[in-house]
Scaffold this motif. Sequence first.
Motif, PDB file in Angstrom:
ATOM      1  N   THR A 419       0.834  -1.211   0.000  1.00  0.00           N
ATOM      2  CA  THR A 419       0.000   0.000   0.000  1.00  0.00           C
ATOM      3  C   THR A 419       0.859   1.247   0.000  1.00  0.00           C
ATOM      4  N   ALA A 420       1.952   1.216   0.727  1.00  0.00           N
ATOM      5  CA  ALA A 420       2.827   2.387   0.847  1.00  0.00           C
ATOM      6  C   ALA A 420       3.776   2.528  -0.335  1.00  0.00           C
ATOM      7  N   HIS A 421       3.888   1.485  -1.180  1.00  0.00           N
ATOM      8  CA  HIS A 421       4.844   1.506  -2.291  1.00  0.00           C
ATOM      9  C   HIS A 421       4.167   1.000  -3.565  1.00  0.00           C
ATOM     10  N   PRO A 422       3.260   1.785  -4.137  1.00  0.00           N
ATOM     11  CA  PRO A 422       2.460   1.321  -5.281  1.00  0.00           C
ATOM     12  C   PRO A 422       3.139   1.467  -6.644  1.00  0.00           C
ATOM     13  N   GLY A 423       4.222   2.207  -6.738  1.00  0.00           N
ATOM     14  CA  GLY A 423       4.795   2.533  -8.043  1.00  0.00           C
ATOM     15  C   GLY A 423       5.649   1.432  -8.640  1.00  0.00           C
ATOM     16  N   ASP A 424       5.872   1.527  -9.966  1.00  0.00           N
ATOM     17  CA  ASP A 424       6.703   0.553 -10.667  1.00  0.00           C
ATOM     18  C   ASP A 424       8.149   0.571 -10.195  1.00  0.00           C
ATOM     19  N   GLU A 425       8.566   1.693  -9.611  1.00  0.00           N
ATOM     20  CA  GLU A 425       9.944   1.789  -9.146  1.00  0.00           C
ATOM     21  C   GLU A 425      10.220   0.817  -7.999  1.00  0.00           C
ATOM     22  N   TYR A 426       9.171   0.244  -7.416  1.00  0.00           N
ATOM     23  CA  TYR A 426       9.341  -0.719  -6.325  1.00  0.00           C
ATOM     24  C   TYR A 426       9.197  -2.155  -6.810  1.00  0.00           C
ATOM     25  N   ILE A 427       9.168  -2.346  -8.127  1.00  0.00           N
ATOM     26  CA  ILE A 427       9.122  -3.684  -8.709  1.00  0.00           C
ATOM     27  C   ILE A 427      10.496  -4.008  -9.291  1.00  0.00           C
ATOM     28  N   SER A 428      11.072  -5.113  -8.894  1.00  0.00           N
ATOM     29  CA  SER A 428      12.395  -5.508  -9.370  1.00  0.00           C
ATOM     30  C   SER A 428      12.334  -5.885 -10.847  1.00  0.00           C
ATOM     31  N   ASP A 429      13.399  -5.582 -11.565  1.00  0.00           N
ATOM     32  CA  ASP A 429      13.485  -5.953 -12.980  1.00  0.00           C
ATOM     33  C   ASP A 429      14.271  -7.257 -13.167  1.00  0.00           C
TER      34      ASP A 429
END
Length: 540
Positions: A419-429
């Motif tokens: 909930t606190a980190h919804p952006g794509d920047e928090y998804i590992s590549d």
Amino acid sequence: MLAKINSLKNVLSLLYLVAVTGFAQYTETMDLHGLVKNMKADYALVNDNAENDQSSKLISAINAVHDQGGGVIRISKGVYLFSDVYLKSNVHLVIEAGTVIKTDSEKKVVFKLTTENSVQKKDAQAYIENVSIRGEGGAFVVDYHTRLYGDKQRVIVASMVKNFLIQDMVVKDNYSVYCGITLSPSSEKIADVSDWEVSRPTNGTLKNISHYKASPGYGLVQCHGAQNVHFENLYAEGGVTFRLEVGANNKNVGVYDLTAKNMINKNGRCAVMLGPHSAKNGIITVDGATAISSTYAVTVGDGGVKEGAPDQTPGYFHNDSFIDHVLAIYGESAQVKGPTLLYYPSVSDYFEKLKIFSDGKFYEGPSVTALLNGAQNYSITIGTHISYRGFPETMSKTLIDLSDKRAASWGNEKADWKTAHPGDEYISDKGVSTNDYEAVAYDFSTNLSVPIINTTEGIDVYPVPASEYVSLKSENWQEKFLDVFFYNAIGKRVQENKNLKVQNGVLKISVVNLKKGMYVLKVKNNSGVLKVAKPILISK
């Protein structure tokens, strides 16, 4: 006299090294003065940048060399495509350093160290022996970096094989499913195999192997079945380096008498993982497990009994198993499994430091500590050399257990984090792109762990050699009573003395019943913690 003393010291050191790193392993059978075939000259192997599958050429060479009684097959430097290559007895593949082997995406294994299916159907006990795959002048590379996270690939599967060597290899992965090397028991899942000469990979050595971009759910080596195998200088970036999660649904799974030295993991889960599930395993000995920005250096756990497993009772590793020289170096690029969140001392230790993998199961995040001992159904000996470097002050323990787990719901914490980190920047590549990268053999001379075990500091041992008794004197004994065990040169316990009294700082042990020869003496306290491991010479 000095020369004799130095010679004795060398013999003692050698025995102790053997005691720690293993006795039964690969015995060299390759004869460079015997039959040697060159794949380029003798079988028209072409360096074609892996444009064509040339497995049939290599298979033809293996069959021919085997039929002539065995020999060496040389593969000169180049880029080739091989898949589903079965080794046969007395055949040694020698691969020039810098060679790159690529794989067929439809075929999931490159090399198979076992009998072919047609042979197994006729004789389930058939096995191959005296085989090796090794680099010459350095490491060769197996490259499948074009796989994506979740794709399936292995380099080597070993099963019905005796006396084998795998050495000087680099695996260039991209977080694919399966470990680079899998050691498995016979495909016989029902009948008892205890009287078979070979029922799993036996008498082998795996050495100087590096694996890059390993999946967090897998790693470099997975052992479902193995006996008398030594592992040395293994490095994995990602996943688990030496994975003893003995979990296949097979009555005959199990590992026995394994030794490992210098297991290293970086940006992964851990260097060594023990999880027996329902397998009843023998002794494993690990000297040196180093983690660099991984969740742990070592995890010891139960694994849980799998649904549908033939044996529905908890598994274990033998209680004479031993792990020492464990080092964790803090970093924030570890592969962290969801439930691990509760082992951070507080939520703030990880909350702003995570990225989630595309499967939602794993995260990139900070290291936790050096060793997690979460086993409840068995116990092994953990040595005294457990350390870490660079950890925050809030992470104050080098060794934790289930009591250190916070009483909270990791599912709730995961939901709060998402909930606190919804952006794509928090998804590992990781494993999403297939960009090429350089993969070179790890320099094992740079290992940051403590050198080979030395638990005799401040202890005087006399007389040397001993005949009737041996005494250990130390001003640092804290215990009043200690347990003493003697092991012979093949690792068998031949004498034990329980609750010996320490008198005036001296522990005196009778050795009158021991035959002349070399032994390893181990002293443990009543809790099973190793206090001394020392080579002893008995002279009658």
